[in-house]
Design a protein around this motif. Structure first.
Motif, mmCIF file in Angstrom:
data_model
loop_
_atom_site.group_PDB
_atom_site.id
_atom_site.type_symbol
_atom_site.label_atom_id
_atom_site.label_comp_id
_atom_site.label_asym_id
_atom_site.label_seq_id
_atom_site.Cartn_x
_atom_site.Cartn_y
_atom_site.Cartn_z
ATOM 1 N N ASP A 12 35.593 48.849 45.442
ATOM 2 C CA ASP A 12 36.814 49.632 45.674
ATOM 3 C C ASP A 12 37.819 49.444 44.552
ATOM 4 O O ASP A 12 38.706 50.259 44.362
ATOM 5 N N ASP A 13 37.690 48.341 43.835
ATOM 6 C CA ASP A 13 38.639 48.074 42.747
ATOM 7 C C ASP A 13 38.074 48.662 41.448
ATOM 8 O O ASP A 13 37.074 48.173 40.908
ATOM 9 N N GLN A 14 38.746 49.689 40.984
ATOM 10 C CA GLN A 14 38.291 50.397 39.783
ATOM 11 C C GLN A 14 38.233 49.456 38.576
ATOM 12 O O GLN A 14 37.323 49.493 37.776
ATOM 13 N N GLY A 15 39.211 48.571 38.506
ATOM 14 C CA GLY A 15 39.271 47.608 37.415
ATOM 15 C C GLY A 15 38.039 46.737 37.361
ATOM 16 O O GLY A 15 37.431 46.546 36.306
ATOM 17 N N HIS A 16 37.674 46.238 38.543
ATOM 18 C CA HIS A 16 36.498 45.378 38.618
ATOM 19 C C HIS A 16 35.266 46.136 38.157
ATOM 20 O O HIS A 16 34.455 45.602 37.405
ATOM 21 N N THR A 18 35.023 48.609 36.215
ATOM 22 C CA THR A 18 35.072 48.823 34.765
ATOM 23 C C THR A 18 34.628 47.568 34.019
ATOM 24 O O THR A 18 33.825 47.616 33.083
ATOM 25 N N LEU A 19 35.185 46.440 34.482
ATOM 26 C CA LEU A 19 34.847 45.180 33.826
ATOM 27 C C LEU A 19 33.351 44.884 33.938
ATOM 28 O O LEU A 19 32.724 44.423 32.982
ATOM 29 N N ASP A 66 30.247 45.152 46.765
ATOM 30 C CA ASP A 66 31.437 44.355 47.091
ATOM 31 C C ASP A 66 31.563 44.304 48.619
ATOM 32 O O ASP A 66 31.065 45.194 49.308
ATOM 33 N N ARG A 68 34.758 43.534 50.557
ATOM 34 C CA ARG A 68 35.999 44.121 51.071
ATOM 35 C C ARG A 68 36.152 45.530 50.507
ATOM 36 O O ARG A 68 36.534 45.721 49.369
ATOM 37 N N PRO A 70 37.316 49.702 51.887
ATOM 38 C CA PRO A 70 37.838 50.528 52.978
ATOM 39 C C PRO A 70 36.727 51.315 53.669
ATOM 40 O O PRO A 70 35.628 51.419 53.152
ATOM 41 N N THR A 96 31.424 39.638 44.835
ATOM 42 C CA THR A 96 32.702 39.694 45.562
ATOM 43 C C THR A 96 33.639 38.580 45.131
ATOM 44 O O THR A 96 33.237 37.619 44.478
#
Lengths: 151, 815
Positions: A12-16, A18-19, A66, A68, A70, A96
């Motif tokens: 859900d975290d776009q940053g993650h 990407t990394l 991941d 967590r 939504p 995660t």
């Protein structure tokens, strides 16, 4: 790693996301990557439901999941996948931020292939992804027959 | 004497006593007269010796006077009467009056009564032959007969008389009658007395022996028995033969013992061996009557005291034993007379009192001795004497000689064989050691009592069959019933059946096993449930002690603890969630910050190398433009977003933390009004999204207005947020009252929630849809607030149809 394996990232975290992608590339993993922002989307893809892209028959997939997320969280996604005759063959790697032993144990029970904790330290993060890359290089990834039981 | 008279005068006769020359006194009669002798007046005196005549005259007079006096004064009546049938009296003396109570004139010449009429009819003519014969023979006669006096008295009279003759012819009878009634009565009495003497002598319990002239002249039957004298022996006595040697010896001794010669009755007691060889203890009482100078009669009254003596000896023997027992007894014993004077005191008493001697002790008067009065002993002694009852008494006593003891006294009166009180006996026991032990025991008991008193428990004594025997409660108010309503009654009559059964079961087990039995029970008292803990302890073969402790407070406390525990678990869960959030939610942005910072650094290194190594500006621009346009802004973007996110998460945590500390200020709240306020806030969104809102009539409840406002705001916010884009939104707010709780419902026709997320949605930072703006705190906060009100929040939902959130809150204030 077989070139025709497609890596699915449910994060859900776009940053993650990407990394992970960047570092996998740096580690020499150049396989196609599909990113999903929640559990529902990834399940729709795998079970060929919903309105977006579906998985293709005869292609091998690997899921970086991941927990967590939504709507439908990673744990439910894992449970559903492992209950499916066909999808159960697909390797699932939990990646995660939680290093809660209970969660790790539960994931293993549900049948995840590997469990990776995201470290805050970027160097370590890179190292983890590098190792994941190595792992992915040797992993046997069966192709899914593409015939979904409910199809 | 010389006197001159005239011529022709005759002087009176007079007498003179003259003394003759032979010294004889002669009475002479002197007559004188004046004569003319040769012209001269001369006196002529004739003196006659009248001595003999005078003497005769005097003696006659004397005799007459004597008779008269005799007749007048004799206790009887002189008479002269005719020898006829009436005994016609010619003369009676004055004594008639006294004898017959008739006047002499009434009887003389048969004036009123003839003498024969006075004679007792039976005695009339009794001795007539005797009298007539005596008359014929001219001899005096004597007769005794009865007369009836004028007042009707019967008198015995004795008459002595004789005939008076003239010319050999009987002229009349003369005689004397005297009253012999007293003599006659005395005679009869003597006769009777003689008869009764022998009857008495033969019948008395004691022996009687009469000795005269050293011979036994009389011996009654009892005396014969005592001395073992047979009829044969008696016959010997009667023949006046001498006594047996022993007897005569003994008789001699007796007579020797009679040295007092009848001066006063005396007695002797001694053992004899009688002729039948029986040992007898006799008591002889002697009395003597002296008949004349050389003759006395001795009366000996002999009492057989053998039995008494034997008893007495036995008694003495027993007494002796008793006395020695009393002397050595470990009890102090004192006898005193009724006025408290000590008659006897035993040696132990001396020890007990620390007295120097028996004599010193005997000086004490039990009733008036001050220390005895001081310690109340005298009072008890008087009480004992007065009532005759046994009295027990225990006291500390400091004796006259300084000895300090605790004595236990037993008092009783002493009575003689007639049952009359003659004295008082006091038995004293030294109980000092016992008393000291008792005092210690008492102290320890008091201590125990104090401990028991300090126990807040109620203690019951129960018999094996479940009957209340006794109880102990510091405050009788703690008893649910007054004691008289349960003492003596069975548990089945007092306790609820179930509890009675449990109690009986436990009593049995306690008595059989001897082990303490524990059980709890509860009772509804004044609509409040009270909890009790019972411990049953076997306290005897047939009884138990039930120690009841009110553990209501403990129970309430336990419940509170339970509640606190639940809250604590909840808190822990929150804490865990916070930790979870810290480890996951907070980590996520950090991963980004770190990651993209490093990316930036890498970019920077790359940019540096390109700039340092490449001089061509266009090449540099070409190589870096992508970085400058995409990578670097992206990285910055991620970093900024992540820092915002962290700030947001930390703010959320603070919010929750602050809520945890807030105490709700509850009051009766009008929910219709409250919801109206809430809906006003959402007015804009409602209009924008074209939502149908239905607000039904709501019950009021007991709550913190601000907090509940927040809850409904969050719920309605969610409902609006998650409405389905496929249909017109509908939100219905309703309420009802159920079991003293107000229940509210916020129902929507939104996207709905999968049932396995019902729990998760209330977790911190959980968001169903990342596309929706929100903190992920709304439901977590709502839940927290509701729990602070001791209420509940739950939901019912179906995916794609809608959700109903329910809230239950206390309807009224609860204590």
């Amino acid at each position: 790693m077989e070139k025709d394996i497609t890596i699915l990232i449910a994060e859900d975290d776009q940053g993650h996301a990407t990394l992970i992608e960047k570092n996998l590339k740096r580690a020499g993993i150049l396989n196609p990557i599909i990113h999903f922002e929640n559990g529902e989307d990834v399940l729709n893809f795998l079970f060929k439901t919903g309105e977006t892209e579906y998985r293709k028959s005869g292609v091998s997939y690997l899921l970086l999941l991941d927990i967590r997320m939504p709507r439908i969280d990673g744990m439910d996604v894992l449970r559903i996948i492992k209950q499916d005759k066909e999808l159960v063959k697909m390797p699932v790697i939990i990646i995660t931020t939680t290093d809660e032993p209970k969660e790790i144990e539960l994931c293993h029970k549900l049948g995840c292939n590997s469990y990776i904790t995201k470290p805050i330290d970027y160097d370590k993060f890179v190292e983890v992804i590098k190792q994941l890359g190595l792992y992915l290089k040797i992993i046997q990834c069966p192709s899914l027959n593409g015939v979904y039981s409910n199809d | 004497m010389k006197k001159r008279f005239a011529i022709g005068d005759f002087s009176p006769l007079y007498e003179i006593d003259v003394r003759t020359k032979y010294n004889e006194i002669k009475t002479t009669e002197v007559r004188t007269s004046q004569i003319d002798y040769e012209g001269e007046v001369a006196s002529l005196a004739v003196i006659t010796d009248v001595t003999d005549r005078r003497r005769m005259e005097e003696s006659l007079y004397e005799s007459q006077r004597l008779i008269f006096t005799l007749m007048s004064n004799l206790p009887g009546m002189a008479y002269r009467c005719l020898n006829d049938n009436q005994w016609t009296m010619e003369f009676v003396s004055d004594g008639c009056k006294e004898l017959t109570e008739y006047d002499p004139f009434d009887i003389i010449d048969n004036n009123k009564y003839s003498f024969s009429e006075l004679i007792f009819p039976e005695d009339l003519g009794k001795d007539s032959d005797l009298i007539q014969n005596a008359i014929k023979e001219k001899k005096p006669f004597e007769t005794i007969y009865r007369i009836i006096t004028a007042s009707g008295k019967i008198k015995w009279v004795w008459e002595k008389g004789r005939g008076v003759y003239s010319n050999k012819q009987l002229q009349f009878l003369e005689g004397f009658i005297s009253d012999i009634t007293q003599v006659k009565l005395a005679e009869d009495a003597l006769k009777n007395s003689k008869e009764s003497f022998s009857i008495m002598a033969d019948n008395i319990q004691d022996g009687l022996t009469i000795i005269s002239d050293n011979k036994i002249v009389y011996m009654n039957q009892r005396a014969e028995e005592i001395f073992g004298i047979s009829q044969f022996d008696k016959a010997i006595f009667n023949k006046e033969t001498s006594l047996s040697k022993e007897e005569s010896e003994r008789l001699k001794n007796i007579i020797e013992d009679l040295g007092f010669q009848g001066v006063s009755p005396e007695y002797l007691e001694y053992w004899i061996k009688n002729t039948n060889n029986e040992l007898k203890y006799v008591r002889n009482s002697y009395s003597s009557v002296e008949l004349n100078s050389d003759k006395s009669i001795h009366y000996i009254i002999t009492t057989d005291l053998t039995e008494r003596k034997t008893n007495e000896d036995e008694l003495k023997d027993k007494e002796e034993k008793l006395r020695s027992l009393i002397d050595v007894a470990p009890l102090g014993i004192v006898y005193a007379d009724l006025s408290g004077n000590i008659e006897y005191v035993n040696p132990q008493m001396i020890l007990l009192l620390g007295s120097p001697s028996i004599e010193a002790t005997k000086k004490i008067n039990l009733i008036s001795f001050p220390p005895l009065i001081k310690y109340g002993i005298s009072k008890k002694i008087v009480e004992c004497i007065n009532t005759g009852k046994k009295v027990s008494y225990e006291t500390f006593y400091q004796s006259k000689w300084g000895k300090e003891v605790f004595i236990s006294l037993k008092l009783s009166t002493i009575c003689n064989f007639k049952g009359e009180k003659t004295g008082v006996m006091l038995i004293a026991e030294d109980v000092t050691e016992q008393k000291n032990a008792e005092i210690l025991l008492k102290r320890s008991e008091q201590k125990n009592r104090a401990i028991i008193d300090a126990i807040p428990d109620i203690i019951f004594r129960l018999s094996a069959d479940g009957v209340f025997i006794d109880y102990k409660a510091n405050n009788p108010k703690n008893l649910l019933l007054p004691p008289e309503e349960f003492i003596g009654k069975s548990v089945f009559n007092i306790l609820p059946r179930k509890l009675a059964k449990t109690t009986m079961l436990n009593i049995k087990t306690a008595i059989q096993s001897g082990k303490v039995q524990n059980f709890d029970y509860d009772l509804l008292i004044n609509n409040t449930l009270n909890y009790y803990e019972v411990r049953l302890i076997k306290s005897g073969e047939e009884e138990v002690l039930a120690i009841i402790r009110d553990i209501t407070e403990n129970k309430i406390a336990a419940k509170e603890i339970e509640q606190l525990n639940l809250e604590l678990i909840e808190k822990n869960k929150e804490q865990e969630q916070i930790i979870f959030v810290a480890s996951h939610d907070l980590r996520s942005p950090l991963v980004n910050i770190q990651g993209f910072s490093k990316e930036l650094y890498k970019t920077f290194e790359f940019v540096k190398s390109v700039i340092y190594l490449e001089e061509r500006t266009n090449v540099i621009r070409e190589r870096l433009s992508k970085l400058f346009e995409i990578d670097i802004p992206d990285s910055f973007n991620y970093i900024f977003t992540s820092t915002y996110k962290m700030d947001f998460l930390i703010a959320g945590l603070l919010k929750i933390s602050r809520l945890g500390k807030t105490i709700p200020h509850k009051k009766e709240t009008d929910m219709n009004q409250l919801l109206q306020v809430v809906l006003n806030i959402f007015e804009y969104q409602i209009k924008e999204k074209n939502v149908n809102i239905t607000l039904q009539d709501l019950p009021s409840c007991y709550c913190d207005e601000m907090m509940i406002n927040q809850v409904f705001s969050n719920l309605i916010d969610n409902s609006i947020k998650y409405l389905s884009p496929d249909r017109i939104g509908e939100i219905i707010i309703s309420g009802c009252v159920e079991n003293e709780n107000a229940i509210y419902c916020v129902k929507d026709n939104g996207i709905g929630i999968q049932s396995n997320y019902y729990g998760k949605i209330f977790e911190l930072f959980h968001q169903l849809d990342i596309t929706q703006k929100g903190e992920g705190l709304g439901l977590a906060i709502a839940k927290k607030i509701i729990e602070k009100h001791n209420g509940k929040i739950w939901l019912n939902s179906e995916q794609k149809i809608g959700s109903s959130f329910f809230i239950s809150l206390p309807f009224k204030y609860k204590v």
